[in-house]
Scaffold this motif. Structure first.
Motif, short mmCIF file in Angstrom:
data_model
loop_
_atom_site.label_atom_id
_atom_site.label_comp_id
_atom_site.label_asym_id
_atom_site.label_seq_id
_atom_site.Cartn_x
_atom_site.Cartn_y
_atom_site.Cartn_z
N TYR A 296 0.85 -1.19 0.00
CA TYR A 296 0.00 0.00 0.00
C TYR A 296 0.89 1.25 0.00
CZ TYR A 296 -3.90 -3.08 0.89
OH TYR A 296 -4.85 -4.07 0.77
N THR A 319 -3.14 4.74 -2.62
CA THR A 319 -4.31 5.36 -1.97
C THR A 319 -4.34 6.87 -2.15
OG1 THR A 319 -3.15 5.48 0.16
CG2 THR A 319 -4.50 3.51 -0.27
N GLN A 338 -7.58 0.17 4.60
CA GLN A 338 -7.63 -0.93 3.64
C GLN A 338 -6.83 -2.14 4.13
OE1 GLN A 338 -7.31 -0.14 -0.60
NE2 GLN A 338 -7.81 2.01 -0.28
N GLN A 341 -8.92 -3.99 6.59
CA GLN A 341 -9.93 -4.79 5.90
C GLN A 341 -9.31 -6.04 5.28
OE1 GLN A 341 -11.99 -2.66 2.81
NE2 GLN A 341 -13.54 -4.25 2.54
N GLU A 342 -8.11 -5.88 4.71
CA GLU A 342 -7.39 -7.01 4.13
C GLU A 342 -7.11 -8.07 5.17
OE1 GLU A 342 -6.48 -8.30 0.64
OE2 GLU A 342 -5.76 -6.23 0.56
#
Length: 350
Positions: A296, A319, A338, A341-342
């Motif tokens: 990320y 992002t 994110q 969530q991953e």
């Protein structure tokens, strides 16, 4: 391909968690519930900033997602120790391009040196508890025995932090032994200014500091193969870091992944790192980024990282969105959300 993550998140610091925006920053000082925390000014006078939400999301990863958070930076150890109160509380900290590893110690004694986290919006009582530090001696000895020697550790910032000496009194470059320092002395003889203060197993050559060396000479040094000397390099924003080839962010991450995931002994280092996540932004993160399963990026500050994103769109997630004002701290918050969530998904595509 579906692969299960092992709940380890590696994160760079500068440009990833901490930002140095040209203006006041993408998150306003008076944004309700998301106060900006300013770090101490660097040696160049720059003041980094980190948002309360970034700090809170990092702790949420550790607390709710049961993830191990590791901060991996090229910064000198003296800088890390100064910044620790302002950085997310983590399960491990690595400085000097991964050359030194430290673990937090809960409930330090009354005579122990401690780090006291600064307050931030959304912080729990546990988030603000003071903690001590202990170095991974196995890793330190490994790097020392593979080209760094032991002279760089004497009288350094960690000794001051631990109360072993009253002030920084590092051994001069000319007196340091080890292949790394021999190469540094050779560069000095050629006219390069070598920045080694605050480093124990790494040194830096900064283009802006050079007074006798041309830009062409600097770029030639960037492409110099030092592997035959047992050394390695990484570049970042006009700086070249030199360190033993057993060090570096990727090797450090592989070591820590093994440290935190002993039950995955059947996996080799490559497989283990492919099951980890990292956050990063620049050239000196590339090796770590390519090794990890999902990457990320709150920002991209180099052409090489842009190329990596273009060639790995299934693994590299950007992002930052300038058009929607998702930059700097907001882009970091988006990346961390994110990642959380991953980590909540039992299986993910890699």
């Amino acid at each position: 391909m579906k692969r299960k993550f092992v709940n380890i998140v590696f994160s760079d610091v500068d440009g990833t968690l901490v930002h140095y925006p040209a203006a006041s920053g993408s998150v306003k000082e008076n944004e309700t519930g998301n106060r900006i925390i300013y770090l101490p000014a660097s040696s160049t006078g720059l003041k980094g900033m980190i948002s309360s939400k970034t700090l809170a999301l990092c702790q949420k990863l550790r607390r709710e997602n049961h993830s191990k958070l590791v901060l991996v930076s090229g910064m000198r150890t003296s800088t890390l120790l100064t910044r620790l109160p302002y950085l997310p509380k983590a399960d491990a900290y690595a400085s000097e391009a991964g050359g030194r590893i430290f673990y937090p110690v809960d409930n330090p004694g009354p005579t122990d040196a401690v780090i006291t986290p600064v307050s931030f919006d959304g912080a729990s009582e546990d988030d603000l508890k003071s903690f001590g530090l202990v170095e991974d001696e196995f890793w330190r000895n490994k790097i020392s025995n593979n080209g760094a020697g032991s002279d760089g550790y004497v009288g350094d910032a960690m000794d001051v932090f631990l109360g072993k000496c009253d002030q920084d009194a590092p051994i001069e470059l000319s007196q340091r032994r080890g292949q790394l320092w021999e190469f540094g002395k050779m560069l000095e003889q050629k006219g390069f200014i070598v920045d080694y203060k605050g480093y124990s197993n790494c040194f830096r050559v900064n283009l802006k500091q050079q007074t006798k060396i041309s830009r062409e000479d600097f770029h030639e040094l960037e492409s110099t193969d030092v592997s035959y000397m047992g050394l390695a390099t990484s570049c970042n924003l006009g700086c070249i870091d030199f360190y033993p080839k057993s060090s570096g962010k990727k090797n450090c991450c592989a070591f820590l992944a093994r440290h935190f995931q002993e039950q995955t002994i059947s996996m080799n280092d490559e497989e283990l790192l492919k099951s980890c996540v990292c956050l990063c932004d620049d050239d000196n993160d590339l090796e770590m980024a390519h090794a990890c399963g999902k990457v990320y990026l709150p920002a991209m500050t180099s052409d090489s990282m842009r190329d990596a994103v273009k060639n790995n769109r299934h693994r590299f997630v950007v992002t930052e969105n300038v058009f929607e004002n998702v930059t700097d701290t907001r882009a970091t918050e988006c990346a961390l959300a994110q990642v959380a969530q991953e980590m909540s998904n039992p299986l993910t595509d890699l």
